[in-house]
Design an enzyme around this catalytic site. Structure first.
Site, mmCIF file in Angstrom:
data_model
loop_
_atom_site.group_PDB
_atom_site.id
_atom_site.type_symbol
_atom_site.label_atom_id
_atom_site.label_comp_id
_atom_site.label_asym_id
_atom_site.label_seq_id
_atom_site.Cartn_x
_atom_site.Cartn_y
_atom_site.Cartn_z
ATOM 1 N N HIS A 33 0.849 -1.297 0.043
ATOM 2 C CA HIS A 33 0.139 -0.076 0.059
ATOM 3 C C HIS A 33 0.841 1.455 0.084
ATOM 4 O O HIS A 33 0.369 2.459 0.167
ATOM 5 C CB HIS A 33 -0.819 0.112 1.241
ATOM 6 C CG HIS A 33 -1.905 -1.053 1.193
ATOM 7 N ND1 HIS A 33 -3.272 -1.000 0.542
ATOM 8 C CD2 HIS A 33 -1.980 -2.194 1.637
ATOM 9 C CE1 HIS A 33 -4.013 -1.959 0.886
ATOM 10 N NE2 HIS A 33 -3.110 -2.788 1.511
ATOM 11 N N LYS A 68 -8.943 13.814 4.357
ATOM 12 C CA LYS A 68 -8.085 12.681 4.340
ATOM 13 C C LYS A 68 -7.160 12.674 5.544
ATOM 14 O O LYS A 68 -6.969 13.857 6.261
ATOM 15 C CB LYS A 68 -7.367 12.452 3.206
ATOM 16 C CG LYS A 68 -6.439 13.724 2.606
ATOM 17 C CD LYS A 68 -5.967 13.867 1.181
ATOM 18 C CE LYS A 68 -6.898 13.759 0.193
ATOM 19 N NZ LYS A 68 -7.002 12.451 -0.773
ATOM 20 N N ARG A 69 -6.255 11.939 6.033
ATOM 21 C CA ARG A 69 -5.014 12.068 6.751
ATOM 22 C C ARG A 69 -4.175 13.282 6.446
ATOM 23 O O ARG A 69 -4.097 13.545 5.465
ATOM 24 C CB ARG A 69 -4.215 10.809 6.931
ATOM 25 C CG ARG A 69 -4.885 9.694 7.875
ATOM 26 C CD ARG A 69 -5.349 9.917 9.033
ATOM 27 N NE ARG A 69 -4.101 10.232 9.917
ATOM 28 C CZ ARG A 69 -3.841 9.407 10.847
ATOM 29 N NH1 ARG A 69 -4.452 8.406 11.031
ATOM 30 N NH2 ARG A 69 -2.803 9.672 11.889
ATOM 31 N N LYS A 91 0.341 14.334 0.823
ATOM 32 C CA LYS A 91 -1.194 15.003 0.422
ATOM 33 C C LYS A 91 -1.305 16.299 0.046
ATOM 34 O O LYS A 91 -2.327 16.579 -0.469
ATOM 35 C CB LYS A 91 -2.365 14.135 1.395
ATOM 36 C CG LYS A 91 -2.094 12.735 1.758
ATOM 37 C CD LYS A 91 -3.045 12.201 2.783
ATOM 38 C CE LYS A 91 -2.934 10.713 2.873
ATOM 39 N NZ LYS A 91 -3.552 9.852 1.973
ATOM 40 N N THR A 126 -8.854 6.385 -1.851
ATOM 41 C CA THR A 126 -10.142 5.708 -1.911
ATOM 42 C C THR A 126 -11.033 6.666 -1.811
ATOM 43 O O THR A 126 -12.346 6.791 -2.319
ATOM 44 C CB THR A 126 -10.230 4.475 -0.971
ATOM 45 O OG1 THR A 126 -9.782 5.035 0.238
ATOM 46 C CG2 THR A 126 -9.487 3.147 -1.398
ATOM 47 N N LYS A 151 -14.803 7.907 -3.468
ATOM 48 C CA LYS A 151 -16.035 7.887 -2.777
ATOM 49 C C LYS A 151 -16.570 9.512 -3.171
ATOM 50 O O LYS A 151 -17.907 9.478 -3.156
ATOM 51 C CB LYS A 151 -15.881 8.012 -1.293
ATOM 52 C CG LYS A 151 -15.509 6.590 -0.602
ATOM 53 C CD LYS A 151 -14.750 6.680 0.537
ATOM 54 C CE LYS A 151 -14.199 5.403 0.844
ATOM 55 N NZ LYS A 151 -12.998 5.413 1.951
HETATM 56 C C1 F58 Z 1 -3.152 3.563 2.173
HETATM 57 N N1 F58 Z 1 -2.284 3.427 3.233
HETATM 58 C C2 F58 Z 1 -2.667 4.476 0.984
HETATM 59 N N2 F58 Z 1 -1.506 3.082 5.447
HETATM 60 O O1 F58 Z 1 -1.776 5.643 1.563
HETATM 61 C C3 F58 Z 1 -3.710 4.808 0.191
HETATM 62 O O2 F58 Z 1 -3.282 5.425 -1.306
HETATM 63 C C4 F58 Z 1 -4.637 3.692 -0.282
HETATM 64 O O3 F58 Z 1 -5.636 4.079 -1.207
HETATM 65 C C5 F58 Z 1 -4.947 2.830 1.058
HETATM 66 O O4 F58 Z 1 -3.858 2.514 1.952
HETATM 67 C C6 F58 Z 1 -5.676 1.605 0.601
HETATM 68 O O5 F58 Z 1 -4.952 0.859 -0.297
HETATM 69 C C7 F58 Z 1 -2.407 3.471 4.430
HETATM 70 O O6 F58 Z 1 -3.809 3.907 4.993
HETATM 71 C C8 F58 Z 1 -1.838 3.353 6.883
HETATM 72 O O7 F58 Z 1 -2.435 4.004 7.424
HETATM 73 C C9 F58 Z 1 -0.765 2.515 7.655
HETATM 74 C C10 F58 Z 1 -1.458 2.024 8.919
HETATM 75 C C11 F58 Z 1 -0.062 1.303 9.767
HETATM 76 C C12 F58 Z 1 0.924 2.367 9.841
HETATM 77 C C13 F58 Z 1 1.437 2.763 8.603
HETATM 78 C C14 F58 Z 1 0.722 3.348 7.638
#
Ligand code: F58
Length: 839
Positions: free
Chosen positions: A382, A573-574, A579, A681, A685
């Site tokens: 990811h 988003k985060r 971003k 994602t 949405k």
């Molecule tokens: C996200 N990763 C990607 N990681 O940033 C995003 O582009 C993608 O659409 C999504 O995954 C689904 O594939 C993400 O959300 C985290 O939150 C991790 C959680 C654990 C620690 C490191 C980051």
């Protein structure tokens, strides 16, 4: 006691009468009357509150229990059917499941929303108020956790046997409050008032070892074997949550593990020393599943995090083996019965753990065990961000998982032999591919372990999968090209359209019939209506109502008044530098300056809406939140500008308020530095709900633009290739400042303290970072972003054409259903078929 009433009478049960049937109905009946009775019964028998003091929350709890009752038979039949038919099961291993509130979604998937509304109304309650009482299980950080939740919804709806395995964190993602513009974090006590959705399974427990050492011994057959002598053992207990499919009987399981100490106190035998030891043990063991780690926190020293990963993976794999034993399937057939997907590297210790279970515990020989392991696992990556690729210091790994380190060395020995055989003399390649990193402090590379241990490896959007093959996993791709593929992410149209946007749902039902939630490509039929003036008017009315709903929410939570007729420009988003929420802010300040300089200037009025959490230790992200709020305060209170622009930061962005936010957007901000966002994602949405996108060629934006057509997408910015070239040649952000007076003025204004009551220090770190380093090329994309926003403003002024584009966005969003993604996983990686469940 009245002797005329024989004591025994209570025991001789009356024959079952129709009254008994009616009681049964109270547990399963789908009509409003049965639900009403069920809620009343649960209020009395499960909650036990006096009528006069019942709160909406009590009604929430009672209705949730009533709804769970209605899933119970489906749930049991589903497990029974999967076992009886001996079907292959998907095991989705994920450290995060960001499920969002369950009640509304379960009512929708069971098809009893209206019945529940009527039942509550007859009890004097409003369903929407009751729905708001649910404390959402925030067991995830963002996209990755929410993707897991969407995939569970699709697996159940597509009738695929599946179990989600994860961690039952006692505290999920923190609640965000904004004080004086700054983020503050509040612990998420989501279990405070109980959780009506889960069922504890105290009989489903496994023991997980920790620390200690390994030793050799001879088994009865005289073979040399290894045994792990742990320092500590932690007990994992299963908590199951039903995952009801939409309009089908299939009800799958989310199984989350909670950690406990192995020995509960032995009160007879303790002396003082033992007592404190026992308390200590209990505390240490229970710490394992206490809290979700926020993302973007430095991973160094996060021993507990490795512990969490190993804990849930070991429980899950032991559970799979136990189920095989129960149904009498030989362990050699493991890979025929289970497809285990690694949601990022967080569960990748599973590769070594399955080897340990098969070789050490089940006495399989190494080669056989390895073949099973590789056939079983698939790995989804990811992220390409180097700082997010997990590695663990060898010393820490050794201390916690001594046996796994030995196994990893052994896997590595075989693997590197294979690399040497394929690429003779290429020592640099061997060092690059090794499971052990040797530069600096030695470490275990979890992405390499996941890749070597899986038969299928995928990225989450076409561009991302290509970059994966060309960068972080290039060597592995050259070795096993056939193992690599792409699975573009998707989102569930049930939660994010049918549930979140009831107005649009009604319009779509009228236009298309009621099958689109399970066949999203049907939205294409809307294209014909995009040119219909009357339909466009209805479309606008729905959007306007959604904007009003969001404006009410924002007023209630921030005091900021937004006009629903304005363009709603939203970035949620985060908060992360890649971003680029700060790029959005630079545009806002640009408009502000232009209006201040030129009072005669006319711009179409816009509301800039933000939301998102910053990791508690991420300094720059927290400054960016403060900057957004500071700019908001200045602009919203300035009569020179606030008649055509306002800024709002929605506190505590979560799944619940996301369901209000996506449907209200006109413009979706997807402005990450190209090559950095794996997929996104939220972009999907927004599109599903008829927002137009302004975005870079990053992640799934590329495919969104392909689907909707370039003319219906606002594109700007450098491509991933250009970003790489500029970084290679040396990015000089100061050049952009020097050559663009407007950009310079904007940065100076922010730096001057204008937005921070004269305090010129607050935003200096943000501005300095941009001018002197700008790792995400904000300044390089500034000019084209501002120009692109001008095209947005111009397009917005043509209401009819904007509406047309909005309709086309929804109409062409079918590809981004998680059903499409899950079908691809099932057909191309998991080989798992649909199973019909009867009631
Ligand atoms: C996200 N990763 C990607 N990681 O940033 C995003 O582009 C993608 O659409 C999504 O995954 C689904 O594939 C993400 O959300 C985290 O939150 C991790 C959680 C654990 C620690 C490191 C980051």
């Amino acid at each position: 006691m009245d002797s005329k009433v024989p004591l025994k009478q209570a025991k001789t049960a009356a024959p079952v009468t129709t009254k008994g049937l009616a009681e049964l109905d109270v547990r399963t009946g789908m009509q409003a009357a049965a639900l009403k009775q069920a809620v009343t019964d649960h209020l009395r028998y499960s909650i036990g509150r006096l009528q006069v003091v019942t709160t909406p929350h009590d009604y929430y709890y009672a209705l949730a229990l009533a709804v769970r009752d209605r899933m119970q038979q489906r749930w049991i039949n589903t497990s029974q059917t999967y076992f009886d038919l001996n079907r292959k099961i998907v095991c989705y291993l994920s450290a995060e499941f960001l499920m969002g509130p369950h009640l509304g979604n379960n009512l929708l998937n069971l098809g009893i929303e209206q019945e529940a509304r009527t039942a509550l109304a007859e009890l004097g309650q409003d369903l929407d108020t009751v729905l708001e009482c649910e404390e959402e299980p925030g067991l995830g950080n963002g996209g990755l956790g929410r993707l897991a939740a969407c995939y569970l919804d699709s697996l159940a709806t597509l009738q695929r046997p599946a179990i989600g395995y994860g961690i039952r964190y006692e505290f999920g993602i923190f609640d965000q409050e904004i004080h004086d513009g700054w983020q503050t974090e509040i612990t998420d006590k989501w279990l405070r008032y109980g959780n009506p959705w889960e069922i504890a399974k105290p009989e489903v427990v496994y023991y997980v070892n920790w620390g200690g050492h390994t030793e050799h011994y001879r088994d009865v057959a005289g073979n040399d074997r290894i045994r792990w002598v742990p320092y500590r053992v932690v007990k994992g207990t299963a908590y199951d949550t039903p995952i009801q499919g939409y309009d089908v009987n299939n009800c799958n399981t989310l199984r989350l593990w909670s950690a406990e100490a192995v020995e509960s106190f032995n009160f007879q035998a303790f002396n003082i020393g033992d007592y404190y030891q026992a308390v200590d043990d209990k505390v240490i063991s229970e710490t394992v599943t206490k809290v979700l780690y926020p993302n973007d926190e430095p991973q160094i020293g996060k021993r507990l995090r490795l512990g969490q990963q190993y804990f849930f993976v070991s429980c899950s794999l032991q559970d799979m083996l136990h189920i095989l034993d129960l149904v009498g399937v030989p362990i050699e057939n493991f890979a025929q019965r289970y497809a285990v997907q690694l949601n990022d590297t967080h569960p990748s210790i599973g590769v070594a753990e399955l080897m340990r279970l098969l070789v050490d515990e089940r006495q399989l020989d190494w080669d056989k065990a390895w073949a099973i392991t590789v056939q079983t696992f698939g790995y989804t990556n990811h992220t390409l961000l180097p700082e997010a690729l997990e590695t663990w210091p060898l010393s820490m790994f050794q201390a916690l998982l001594p046996r796994h380190l030995e196994i990893i060395y052994e896997i590595n020995r075989y693997f590197l032999d294979e690399v040497r055989a394929r690429f003779p003399g290429d020592d640099a390649r061997v060092a690059r591919m090794s499971l052990i990193g040797e530069e600096g402090e030695k470490c275990v590379r979890m992405a390499h372990l996941a890749t070597v241990g899986s038969h299928a490896i995928n990225g989450v959007a076409a561009l991302h999968s290509d970059l994966l093959k060309a960068s972080v996993l290039k060597d592995f791709y050259e070795m096993w090209p056939e193992r690599f593929g792409n699975k573009t992410n998707g989102v569930t149209p049930r939660r994010f359209l049918a549930l979140a946007n009831p107005g649009l749902r009604a319009l779509l039902n009228e236009a298309l019939g009621e099958q689109w939630p399970v066949d999203l490509e049907q939205l294409h039929q809307l294209e014909a209506q995009a040119d219909d003036v009357a339909f466009r008017r209805e479309w606008r009315a729905v959007k306007e109502a959604n904007k009003k709903r969001l404006a009410d929410y924002i007023r209630a939570h921030t005091g900021i008044e937004l006009d629903p007729s304005w363009l709603f420009d939203i970035q949620v988003k985060r908060i992360h530098e890649y971003k680029r929420q700060h790029l959005n802010v630079l545009h806002i300040v640009t408009l502000y300056r232009r209006l201040k300089e030129n009072p005669a200037l006319k711009i179409p009025p816009r509301a800039f809406i933000f939301g998102g959490k910053a990791a508690p230790g991420y300094f720059m992200a927290k400054r960016i939140i403060k900057l957004i709020n500071a700019v908001a305060e200045t602009i919203n209170t300035d009569p020179d500008v606030n008649m055509c622009m306002k800024v709002a930061f929605v506190p505590n962005f979560n799944v619940q308020n996301a369901q209000l936010i996506y449907p209200a957007a006109n413009l979706s901000e997807q402005i990450s530095t190209a090559g950095k966002e794996a997929s996104g994602t939220g972009n999907m949405k927004f599109m599903l709900n008829g927002a137009l996108t302004i975005g870079t060629l990053d992640g799934a934006n590329v495919e969104i633009r392909e689907e909707v057509g370039a003319e219906n997408f606002f594109l700007f910015g450098l491509t991933a290739e250009e970003v790489e070239r500029i970084k290679r040649e040396g990015h000089r952000p100061a050049d952009y400042v020097a050559s663009n007076p407007e950009l310079r003025a904007v940065l100076e204004l922010i730096n001057s303290g204008h937005f921070s009551r004269g305090n010129a220090e607050v935003f200096r770190p943000v501005v300095d970072n941009l001018i002197y380093s700008d790792p995400f090329l904000v300044l390089a994309d500034y000019a084209t972003y501002v120009a692109c926003q001008e095209r947005v403003s111009a397009a917005w002024q043509d209401k009819e054409n904007w509406t047309r584009m909005s309709i086309l966005n929804t109409a062409r969003s079918g590809k981004f259903s998680s059903d499409r993604a899950i079908r691809e996983y099932c057909d191309e990686i998991w080989n798992v078929q649909a199973v019909t469940v009867k009631l």
